[in-house]
Design a protein around this motif. Sequence first.
Motif, short mmCIF file in Angstrom:
data_model
loop_
_atom_site.label_atom_id
_atom_site.label_comp_id
_atom_site.label_asym_id
_atom_site.label_seq_id
_atom_site.Cartn_x
_atom_site.Cartn_y
_atom_site.Cartn_z
N LEU B 132 1.10 -1.19 -0.18
CA LEU B 132 0.09 0.09 -0.20
C LEU B 132 0.68 0.94 -0.03
O LEU B 132 0.58 2.41 -0.89
CB LEU B 132 -0.39 -0.17 1.04
CG LEU B 132 -2.00 0.54 1.89
CD1 LEU B 132 -2.78 -0.34 0.08
CD2 LEU B 132 -2.65 0.42 2.62
N LEU B 135 1.86 1.53 -3.39
CA LEU B 135 0.92 2.80 -3.77
C LEU B 135 0.70 3.77 -4.16
O LEU B 135 0.65 4.30 -5.11
CB LEU B 135 -0.15 1.37 -3.88
CG LEU B 135 -0.33 0.24 -4.56
CD1 LEU B 135 -1.67 -0.32 -4.50
CD2 LEU B 135 -0.57 0.18 -6.39
N THR B 136 0.62 4.09 -2.44
CA THR B 136 0.14 5.35 -2.76
C THR B 136 1.36 6.52 -2.45
O THR B 136 0.97 7.36 -2.26
CB THR B 136 -0.90 5.03 -1.67
OG1 THR B 136 -0.03 5.06 -0.11
CG2 THR B 136 -2.46 4.46 -1.97
N LYS B 137 2.66 6.48 -2.06
CA LYS B 137 3.59 6.71 -2.55
C LYS B 137 3.19 7.67 -0.99
O LYS B 137 4.17 8.64 -0.74
CB LYS B 137 3.74 7.77 -3.50
CG LYS B 137 4.00 7.11 -4.32
CD LYS B 137 5.31 8.55 -5.50
CE LYS B 137 4.71 7.78 -6.86
NZ LYS B 137 5.65 6.39 -7.29
#
Lengths: 731, 187
Positions: B132, B135-137
């Motif tokens: 996660l 993915l969301t940096k």
Amino acid sequence: MAASRIMETIPNGDGDDDLFELVAVGRSCRAVRFDVTHEDHEDLEAQHSHEPRHRNSLQRNSWSSSTQRVLSSMPSRSIRWNQTAAVSQYQSRSTKTRRRRPPNTPCTANQEVFREAQNCAVDGTQKEELLNKLQDLSAGECVRLLREMPLSFSEKHEIRSLVFCLKAEEPISANRALCCHQFKACFLKVLCGGWLRFQLWQKVLKNISARFGTGVLSYFIFLRRMLHYNILLFLISGIFLLLPQISNPPPPSKDNDTDLWMVTGTGILTDSVMFYGHYTNHTSGNYNIPLAYIFSIGTGMFVTCVMLVYSISKSFGKSFCTFKTTGNIALKVFCSWDFKVCRKRSVKLQSVNICTQLKEMLSELSCRKQKRNLCSTLGWLSVHLLVWSICLLSIAACMIAVYYIHPKIKPGGHKNNVELLTLPLVVSCISHLLPGFFDMLSRGEYYDSPSVHIYVSIARNLLLKGCIFSVLCYYWLTKIGYSQEGQNKQCWETLVGQELYRLVLMDLIVSLLYIIFAEFLWGLCIGNITFRRRKLEFDIARDVLELIYGQTLVWFGVLFSPLLPAVQIGKLFLLFYFKKTSLMKNFQAPRKHWRATQMSLLFIGLLFFPSFIGALTCVVYTMWRIKPSSHCGPFRNRNMLELGKKWIINLENSNPSMQWLSWAYVHLVDNPLFLFIIAGLFLTIIYIHMQVLDGQKMIIEKLQEQIDHEGEDKKFLIAKIQALNEESAQL
Amino acid sequence: MGNKQTIFTDEQLDAYQDCTFFTRKEILRLHGRYHELAPHLVPMDYTNDPDVKVPLALIVNMPELKENPFRNRIVESFSEDGQGNLSFNDFVDMFSVLSEMAPRELKAIYAFKIYDFNVDNYICKEDLEKTLNKLTKEELTPEEVNLVCEKAIEEADLDGDSKLSFADFENMISRAPDFLSTFHIRI
């Protein structure tokens, strides 16, 4: 093996060079292995406090060491891909159709695939079994299975060489068998346009997908697919119709050299191979042109139909999901990252999008859906009704406008060529501008989910284009086709063909103008005026529906103008390059997630059902019911279908070797009882498949329950082991 | 048949063609790309099957992988030593699995390996958290990360051990027809 060391300097991101030592290491197993003996200290960290109730019993830090030892030697903890299980799974799958799994093996097969092995190397007995099983399969199936094995390449290579040594005395014959298989695959690929699909515009598409992702890419792939269909149609009609007609041209008629002939299709194009009227009605040489006309167009439509149905079935297979989408967050985490995107800015945008969507999902979970009270329901309903009524009224207005512009074009004569262009201009403007108007209206509406929004806008757009096409068809086939005006010196088929030609060309011109004005200029304005230099967003659904509409016109028009597919090919090429340039300059990557696979299925379904079937129905109706004009074209006053029928029936007299064809036609195709039986059989097969599908759904539900129960059993047994160990420790 | 090339023997090319989803031309093109990554290291002549591995740091510099948040895990999953050093065979294997023609089951197996950061054959909560964050940096707050991980495990875990085994993962993937189109890298 000897280790060789090479020192290599590689620049890193900070500007200096890092010195790397590259050592050729010995081969080791790439299979994933869980080390079963040592204690996992990470597990003893505090577990999250909000764990759901039924999972508390599996908290590791409450177990004793003897229980942990038992747990860590459970078979499911030490997994290794089991090749023989995969082969038997493949065999059971390949004896039935590939998509359907036998009902008793869906979950157990996956467990078989990951099963315990003693050591990580491929041990002797497993290899023997695998090789024996592979020997039974044919070369093609062997290759297919090899490709799908999740082993490293070196292991696959080893298996392959062993199998082919065992299969044949000399490896050369194995290679020859493979060569045949490769040749067959290559031939099939070429037939289905494999070259076109895989080689044309490869680099451009890669750039597009790198910047914009899979959604926008699907539009361009759809364009390429339509190019393929048109090329095939053009080849068929070109080889069997165009070439013979060109080689025996009729005496040229008088040439009225009008201006704008290229855009209006009049002037020298009127009596050219472009339109129906030019084709002769007699047999030139040994070649019967009228018959060739029917059969080449019929074959072209049939081949297109087969290819469309094949594409639909493949898309359906890919996008079929057995369960309802309830696991949204997990799917968003694992399946939403588009691996094709590789430009830095697009990647950042993608992360931001996923982050936003996850936050929205979390907020939806935390606050329950407020029950809409009566007021807000009424408000929501009235807004929807208002927007729908505006849309329907505007569609009706357009239909009336199109119908009444038509009478200006009389078959008798026309004064000005520019007048001929008013109808196509009006139709193209309507079909390009009105969907934008509908989108603006729908911004005031509230939808439960974004996909419903997309479906509603597609429905409105489709309704608009369908209504316009039906008005045009109605006018052509009833007014022009049936008109019994006295001095009817012109071919009505050529007139209809010219109108369709003008429509297709005007559609192209208006599209290009739209790209220049609405995308380049407007995008420039938006980019400079708005503070954040926002760019436009690509509306995939609208552009795909434009393509589908254009293709419907071509499929209907191929009967009146056999060269129309060639015009469409040129149009698609131009459109591709213009759209691509505009995309790169003026657009940004889409913000919403676009379900590419399901949308592709929808679009190809729309291409088949309203578009192709509609065009085909109109073509068949024209061939069957409407009288061809009496002094031009290949069918002067003879019904097209009747001609074909008579020729087949007369085959047994003219050509005794083809008697079977004539017999087949009279007793099978023309026989209503036989057609009734065939239709009944198809319906029965469909019903049986539906029942099988229902049964499999039931089995899947039962198996899911079984998995839940197994999980409960596992927890129960672990708790029992723990209890026993505690008791024995106390004693 | 075709042009005379001296990089591979015909037998080698046949083997590549049978064991991967690429054609001869694509294999030769892939070799060109592999060679570009480390021109001093990778020989042009592969007929005697040299044992050469390009390190992780060079491979993740490829334009197709450079900005991908999972680039390290992708390369590690396909390497034989687990450290990310790819031989040419592993390189071809990687792009073959990530190509358009690989079936869903094969892609699911490797996707599972990629998301399993601690390589224990389960996607546990820590693996999910790392996924996660990549993915969301790291734009989500820790509470949000926690909530998402819990909800994801709750949705996908079928046998109730609070982590995802391969069966759970594959079951979940079967609900997402998009997986085939998103888990795809063009080369």
